[in-house]
Design a protein around this motif. Sequence first.
Motif, PDB file in Angstrom:
ATOM      1  N   LEU A   5       0.825  -0.997   0.062  1.00 37.91           N
ATOM      2  CA  LEU A   5       0.010  -0.115  -0.034  1.00 37.91           C
ATOM      3  C   LEU A   5       0.754   1.223   0.119  1.00 37.91           C
ATOM      4  CD1 LEU A   5      -2.918  -0.951   2.523  1.00 37.91           C
ATOM      5  CD2 LEU A   5      -2.986  -0.762   0.012  1.00 37.91           C
ATOM      6  N   GLU A   6       2.038   1.370   0.869  1.00 37.00           N
ATOM      7  CA  GLU A   6       2.732   2.501   0.836  1.00 37.00           C
ATOM      8  C   GLU A   6       3.650   2.462  -0.604  1.00 37.00           C
ATOM      9  OE1 GLU A   6       3.740   5.749   2.472  1.00 37.00           O
ATOM     10  OE2 GLU A   6       2.574   4.261   3.574  1.00 37.00           O
ATOM     11  N   SER A   7       3.681   1.595  -1.106  1.00 39.07           N
ATOM     12  CA  SER A   7       4.840   1.537  -2.540  1.00 39.07           C
ATOM     13  C   SER A   7       3.638   2.246  -3.534  1.00 39.07           C
ATOM     14  CB  SER A   7       4.955   0.128  -2.920  1.00 39.07           C
ATOM     15  OG  SER A   7       5.315   0.225  -4.182  1.00 39.07           O
ATOM     16  N   ASN A   8       2.279   1.588  -3.432  1.00 36.77           N
ATOM     17  CA  ASN A   8       1.135   2.156  -4.295  1.00 36.77           C
ATOM     18  C   ASN A   8       1.226   3.868  -4.030  1.00 36.77           C
ATOM     19  OD1 ASN A   8       0.361  -0.036  -5.437  1.00 36.77           O
ATOM     20  ND2 ASN A   8      -0.981  -0.703  -4.028  1.00 36.77           N
ATOM     21  N   LYS A   9       0.979   4.131  -2.897  1.00 38.89           N
ATOM     22  CA  LYS A   9       1.112   5.603  -2.752  1.00 38.89           C
ATOM     23  C   LYS A   9       2.249   6.356  -3.268  1.00 38.89           C
ATOM     24  CE  LYS A   9      -1.597   5.425   1.862  1.00 38.89           C
ATOM     25  NZ  LYS A   9      -1.476   5.413   3.131  1.00 38.89           N
ATOM     26  N   THR A  10       3.141   5.923  -3.210  1.00 38.23           N
ATOM     27  CA  THR A  10       4.517   6.159  -3.750  1.00 38.23           C
ATOM     28  C   THR A  10       4.445   6.677  -5.192  1.00 38.23           C
ATOM     29  OG1 THR A  10       5.881   5.429  -1.842  1.00 38.23           O
ATOM     30  CG2 THR A  10       6.985   6.483  -3.821  1.00 38.23           C
ATOM     31  N   TYR A  11       3.961   5.602  -5.950  1.00 31.97           N
ATOM     32  CA  TYR A  11       4.070   5.535  -7.592  1.00 31.97           C
ATOM     33  C   TYR A  11       2.854   6.574  -7.738  1.00 31.97           C
ATOM     34  CZ  TYR A  11       6.855   1.616  -7.819  1.00 31.97           C
ATOM     35  OH  TYR A  11       7.918   0.607  -7.895  1.00 31.97           O
ATOM     36  N   ARG A  13       1.895   9.085  -6.121  1.00 28.67           N
ATOM     37  CA  ARG A  13       2.226  10.439  -5.801  1.00 28.67           C
ATOM     38  C   ARG A  13       3.141  10.943  -6.814  1.00 28.67           C
ATOM     39  NH1 ARG A  13       0.263  14.319  -3.694  1.00 28.67           N
ATOM     40  NH2 ARG A  13       0.313  13.716  -1.468  1.00 28.67           N
ATOM     41  N   VAL A  14       4.296  10.079  -7.296  1.00 28.73           N
ATOM     42  CA  VAL A  14       5.016  10.329  -8.295  1.00 28.73           C
ATOM     43  C   VAL A  14       4.188  10.801  -9.552  1.00 28.73           C
ATOM     44  CG1 VAL A  14       6.838   9.572 -10.106  1.00 28.73           C
ATOM     45  CG2 VAL A  14       6.986   9.018  -7.453  1.00 28.73           C
ATOM     46  N   ILE A  15       3.203  10.189  -9.811  1.00 27.63           N
ATOM     47  CA  ILE A  15       2.447  10.169 -11.158  1.00 27.63           C
ATOM     48  C   ILE A  15       1.667  11.713 -10.906  1.00 27.63           C
ATOM     49  CG2 ILE A  15       0.189   9.508 -12.278  1.00 27.63           C
ATOM     50  CD1 ILE A  15       1.126   6.688 -11.597  1.00 27.63           C
ATOM     51  N   GLN A  16       1.327  11.992  -9.692  1.00 27.62           N
ATOM     52  CA  GLN A  16       0.640  13.242  -9.408  1.00 27.62           C
ATOM     53  C   GLN A  16       1.797  14.320  -9.872  1.00 27.62           C
ATOM     54  OE1 GLN A  16      -0.933  12.776  -5.565  1.00 27.62           O
ATOM     55  NE2 GLN A  16      -2.904  12.391  -6.253  1.00 27.62           N
ATOM     56  N   ILE A  17       2.794  14.219  -9.399  1.00 31.89           N
ATOM     57  CA  ILE A  17       3.886  15.272  -9.235  1.00 31.89           C
ATOM     58  C   ILE A  17       4.347  15.635 -10.660  1.00 31.89           C
ATOM     59  CG2 ILE A  17       6.297  15.751  -8.828  1.00 31.89           C
ATOM     60  CD1 ILE A  17       5.697  14.638  -6.017  1.00 31.89           C
ATOM     61  N   VAL A  18       4.664  14.513 -11.477  1.00 32.28           N
ATOM     62  CA  VAL A  18       4.774  14.469 -13.009  1.00 32.28           C
ATOM     63  C   VAL A  18       3.745  15.297 -13.663  1.00 32.28           C
ATOM     64  CG1 VAL A  18       5.314  13.060 -14.927  1.00 32.28           C
ATOM     65  CG2 VAL A  18       6.557  12.810 -12.768  1.00 32.28           C
ATOM     66  N   SER A  19       2.655  14.875 -13.409  1.00 29.17           N
ATOM     67  CA  SER A  19       1.281  15.186 -13.910  1.00 29.17           C
ATOM     68  C   SER A  19       1.165  16.932 -14.018  1.00 29.17           C
ATOM     69  CB  SER A  19      -0.051  14.651 -13.587  1.00 29.17           C
ATOM     70  OG  SER A  19       0.105  13.206 -14.008  1.00 29.17           O
ATOM     71  N   VAL A  20       1.805  17.244 -12.661  1.00 26.62           N
ATOM     72  CA  VAL A  20       1.588  18.683 -12.529  1.00 26.62           C
ATOM     73  C   VAL A  20       2.663  19.646 -13.166  1.00 26.62           C
ATOM     74  CG1 VAL A  20       1.695  20.583 -10.668  1.00 26.62           C
ATOM     75  CG2 VAL A  20       0.061  18.650 -10.488  1.00 26.62           C
ATOM     76  N   TYR A 154       0.859   2.160 -14.870  1.00 28.13           N
ATOM     77  CA  TYR A 154       1.077   2.022 -13.392  1.00 28.13           C
ATOM     78  C   TYR A 154       0.131   0.775 -13.158  1.00 28.13           C
ATOM     79  CZ  TYR A 154       0.497   1.514  -8.464  1.00 28.13           C
ATOM     80  OH  TYR A 154       0.071   1.075  -7.292  1.00 28.13           O
ATOM     81  N   TYR A 155      -0.918   0.737 -13.740  1.00 23.80           N
ATOM     82  CA  TYR A 155      -1.918  -0.312 -13.529  1.00 23.80           C
ATOM     83  C   TYR A 155      -1.503  -1.693 -14.140  1.00 23.80           C
ATOM     84  CZ  TYR A 155      -5.261   2.843 -11.611  1.00 23.80           C
ATOM     85  OH  TYR A 155      -5.967   3.994 -10.884  1.00 23.80           O
ATOM     86  N   ALA A 156      -0.986  -1.511 -15.592  1.00 21.64           N
ATOM     87  CA  ALA A 156      -0.492  -2.699 -16.065  1.00 21.64           C
ATOM     88  C   ALA A 156       0.766  -3.320 -15.484  1.00 21.64           C
ATOM     89  CB  ALA A 156      -0.275  -2.275 -17.709  1.00 21.64           C
ATOM     90  N   LEU A 157       1.755  -2.705 -15.046  1.00 26.22           N
ATOM     91  CA  LEU A 157       2.977  -3.040 -14.455  1.00 26.22           C
ATOM     92  C   LEU A 157       2.704  -3.464 -13.082  1.00 26.22           C
ATOM     93  CD1 LEU A 157       5.474  -0.295 -15.658  1.00 26.22           C
ATOM     94  CD2 LEU A 157       5.057  -2.579 -16.685  1.00 26.22           C
ATOM     95  N   SER A 158       1.858  -2.904 -12.484  1.00 27.96           N
ATOM     96  CA  SER A 158       1.248  -3.502 -11.214  1.00 27.96           C
ATOM     97  C   SER A 158       0.108  -4.899 -11.193  1.00 27.96           C
ATOM     98  CB  SER A 158       0.625  -2.493 -10.151  1.00 27.96           C
ATOM     99  OG  SER A 158      -0.304  -1.890 -10.532  1.00 27.96           O
ATOM    100  N   ASN A 159       0.078  -5.226 -12.515  1.00 31.36           N
ATOM    101  CA  ASN A 159      -0.798  -6.349 -12.698  1.00 31.36           C
ATOM    102  C   ASN A 159      -2.332  -5.833 -12.336  1.00 31.36           C
ATOM    103  OD1 ASN A 159      -1.222  -8.603 -14.046  1.00 31.36           O
ATOM    104  ND2 ASN A 159      -1.118 -10.072 -12.044  1.00 31.36           N
ATOM    105  N   GLN A 160      -2.807  -4.639 -12.309  1.00 26.45           N
ATOM    106  CA  GLN A 160      -4.177  -4.381 -12.103  1.00 26.45           C
ATOM    107  C   GLN A 160      -4.919  -4.428 -13.357  1.00 26.45           C
ATOM    108  OE1 GLN A 160      -4.470  -1.218  -8.950  1.00 26.45           O
ATOM    109  NE2 GLN A 160      -2.491  -1.284  -8.815  1.00 26.45           N
ATOM    110  N   ILE A 161      -4.917  -5.481 -14.171  1.00 27.39           N
ATOM    111  CA  ILE A 161      -5.564  -5.431 -15.483  1.00 27.39           C
ATOM    112  C   ILE A 161      -6.727  -4.823 -15.550  1.00 27.39           C
ATOM    113  CG2 ILE A 161      -5.808  -7.112 -17.459  1.00 27.39           C
ATOM    114  CD1 ILE A 161      -2.660  -6.338 -16.400  1.00 27.39           C
ATOM    115  N   SER A 162      -7.737  -5.165 -14.606  1.00 27.55           N
ATOM    116  CA  SER A 162      -9.118  -4.567 -14.723  1.00 27.55           C
ATOM    117  C   SER A 162      -9.067  -3.133 -14.968  1.00 27.55           C
ATOM    118  CB  SER A 162     -10.071  -5.200 -13.832  1.00 27.55           C
ATOM    119  OG  SER A 162     -11.247  -4.430 -13.696  1.00 27.55           O
ATOM    120  N   ARG A 163      -8.362  -2.662 -13.951  1.00 25.49           N
ATOM    121  CA  ARG A 163      -8.258  -1.153 -13.874  1.00 25.49           C
ATOM    122  C   ARG A 163      -7.667  -0.325 -15.084  1.00 25.49           C
ATOM    123  NH1 ARG A 163      -6.882   0.889  -8.081  1.00 25.49           N
ATOM    124  NH2 ARG A 163      -8.514   2.226  -8.146  1.00 25.49           N
TER     125      ARG A 163
END
Length: 194
Positions: A5-11, A13-20, A154-163
Amino acid sequence: MEQVLESNKTYLRVIQIVSVVIPVVVAVLLFAPINLSLGDQGWVRALPGVNAVINSLTAVLLIAALIAIKKKNIRLHRTLMLSALVLGTLFLVSYVIYHASTTSTVFGDVDHDGVLSSAEKAELGSMRGIYLFTLLSHIGLSIVVVPFVLLAFYYALSNQISRHQKIVKYTFPVWLYVSITGVLVYLMISPYYL
């Protein structure tokens, strides 16, 4: 589980920062230009053409990746999509270097004085509106699509295929549109480059 969960939050957060950060950097370059004084170098003047090639290749990779996933070739799909992401990153670096080194070219500015005279405007006719629509939709959607592209990866690489599947239904066509319109914008404005 807590570490995941902490790893997910980090990724995320990085996506949010890059997107801004990306739209802020682009806005600064367009509205408060930084001059790296590289504009007189031939390789810098070639960057818009390079960017058009990058956008063309990205569009081809996206279409090929769609075909690959429809044929259930996940390995090829992943390779093509990662290649498209690498090209997108190269495009962004090239775009930043170019716009940090030169002044923006004005569409229809035949005499290259940086101002669109009323005579130049009249000569353009409705092409100016078509160009501006294409450019503004390209820029606007390129800003909007970045976080969705990053989330899709992120969803693909973390195997969250449905998302992943849910988000790419919207992300894919927008990314493809941005790639194609990037080429169209270049083709329309290229006659006005020095």
